[in-house]
Scaffold this motif. Structure first.
Motif, PDB file in Angstrom:
ATOM      1  N   MET A 119     -14.550 -25.689  49.840  1.00  0.00           N
ATOM      2  CA  MET A 119     -14.103 -24.925  48.672  1.00  0.00           C
ATOM      3  C   MET A 119     -14.055 -25.766  47.407  1.00  0.00           C
ATOM      4  O   MET A 119     -14.189 -25.230  46.310  1.00  0.00           O
ATOM      5  CB  MET A 119     -12.727 -24.324  48.937  1.00  0.00           C
TER       6      MET A 119
ATOM      7  N   ALA B 154     -15.303 -19.697  41.200  1.00  0.00           N
ATOM      8  CA  ALA B 154     -14.435 -18.555  41.481  1.00  0.00           C
ATOM      9  C   ALA B 154     -14.313 -17.698  40.227  1.00  0.00           C
ATOM     10  O   ALA B 154     -14.500 -18.174  39.105  1.00  0.00           O
ATOM     11  CB  ALA B 154     -13.059 -19.031  41.923  1.00  0.00           C
TER      12      ALA B 154
ATOM     13  N   GLN C 287      -4.498 -15.191  40.334  1.00  0.00           N
ATOM     14  CA  GLN C 287      -5.358 -15.029  41.504  1.00  0.00           C
ATOM     15  C   GLN C 287      -6.818 -15.179  41.103  1.00  0.00           C
ATOM     16  O   GLN C 287      -7.218 -14.767  40.014  1.00  0.00           O
ATOM     17  CB  GLN C 287      -5.163 -13.655  42.144  1.00  0.00           C
TER      18      GLN C 287
ATOM     19  N   ARG D 175     -11.001 -14.986  42.943  1.00  0.00           N
ATOM     20  CA  ARG D 175     -11.796 -14.470  44.058  1.00  0.00           C
ATOM     21  C   ARG D 175     -12.937 -15.440  44.324  1.00  0.00           C
ATOM     22  O   ARG D 175     -13.709 -15.780  43.424  1.00  0.00           O
ATOM     23  CB  ARG D 175     -12.350 -13.098  43.727  1.00  0.00           C
TER      24      ARG D 175
ATOM     25  N   GLU E 289     -16.066 -15.689  47.060  1.00  0.00           N
ATOM     26  CA  GLU E 289     -16.839 -15.033  48.108  1.00  0.00           C
ATOM     27  C   GLU E 289     -16.091 -13.846  48.714  1.00  0.00           C
ATOM     28  O   GLU E 289     -16.023 -13.682  49.924  1.00  0.00           O
ATOM     29  CB  GLU E 289     -17.235 -16.037  49.188  1.00  0.00           C
ATOM     30  N   GLY E 290     -15.483 -13.025  47.854  1.00  0.00           N
ATOM     31  CA  GLY E 290     -14.819 -11.812  48.303  1.00  0.00           C
ATOM     32  C   GLY E 290     -13.382 -11.992  48.752  1.00  0.00           C
ATOM     33  O   GLY E 290     -12.707 -11.014  49.058  1.00  0.00           O
ATOM     34  N   GLU E 291     -12.885 -13.201  48.796  1.00  0.00           N
ATOM     35  CA  GLU E 291     -11.507 -13.455  49.231  1.00  0.00           C
ATOM     36  C   GLU E 291     -10.624 -13.760  48.028  1.00  0.00           C
ATOM     37  O   GLU E 291     -11.021 -14.505  47.132  1.00  0.00           O
ATOM     38  CB  GLU E 291     -11.457 -14.638  50.198  1.00  0.00           C
ATOM     39  N   LEU E 292      -9.417 -13.201  48.028  1.00  0.00           N
ATOM     40  CA  LEU E 292      -8.448 -13.481  46.965  1.00  0.00           C
ATOM     41  C   LEU E 292      -7.597 -14.684  47.339  1.00  0.00           C
ATOM     42  O   LEU E 292      -7.131 -14.790  48.473  1.00  0.00           O
ATOM     43  CB  LEU E 292      -7.537 -12.272  46.733  1.00  0.00           C
ATOM     44  N   TRP E 293      -7.417 -15.580  46.371  1.00  0.00           N
ATOM     45  CA  TRP E 293      -6.609 -16.784  46.572  1.00  0.00           C
ATOM     46  C   TRP E 293      -5.625 -16.913  45.417  1.00  0.00           C
ATOM     47  O   TRP E 293      -5.938 -16.574  44.281  1.00  0.00           O
ATOM     48  CB  TRP E 293      -7.505 -18.035  46.583  1.00  0.00           C
ATOM     49  N   GLN E 294      -4.438 -17.447  45.728  1.00  0.00           N
ATOM     50  CA  GLN E 294      -3.503 -17.823  44.676  1.00  0.00           C
ATOM     51  C   GLN E 294      -4.065 -19.065  43.993  1.00  0.00           C
ATOM     52  O   GLN E 294      -4.608 -19.948  44.662  1.00  0.00           O
ATOM     53  CB  GLN E 294      -2.107 -18.124  45.253  1.00  0.00           C
TER      54      GLN E 294
END
Length: 107
Positions: free
Chosen positions: A53, A58, A69, A71, A73-78
């Motif tokens: 990562m 992002a 937040q 994104r 690759e389709g994933e949400l991250w803090q």
């Protein structure tokens, strides 16, 4: 599969010298295929986990001033962005702190 077929042909169908030739050729083909796929599978290292990562691009989903937040690759991250970033902007991942990404703006 080819090798098994060659052995069966050598035992039940082919005459003496040609059975050995068929088994030998099938063995060479099987070994070369195995070597090819092993070599091909080791060309590139698997990229998983936090190391993959870092450096990734992002998109900001919710305002990061300093927390929000993103994104990847389709994933949400803090995420935490000390310089701030607005939704729709693109940022780069600098580090991973627990389950929170430290990001900076690409600009």
């Amino acid at each position: 599969m080819l090798f098994v077929a060659a052995v069966l042909l050598a035992i039940f169908v082919l005459d003496s010298p040609w059975g050995a030739v068929a088994v030998g050729l099938a063995g060479v083909v099987e070994l070369s295929q195995t070597a090819f796929w092993i070599r091909r599978s080791k060309r590139k290292r698997v990229q998983v986990g936090a190391e993959a990562m870092i450096g990734a691009r992002a998109e900001v989903v919710s305002t990061c001033r300093p927390s929000g937040q993103v994104r990847i690759e389709g994933e949400l991250w803090q995420a935490r962005c000390p310089g701030g970033a607005d939704p729709g902007e693109h940022v780069r991942v600098l580090a991973l702190e627990g389950l929170t990404l430290l990001v900076e703006s690409e600009d």
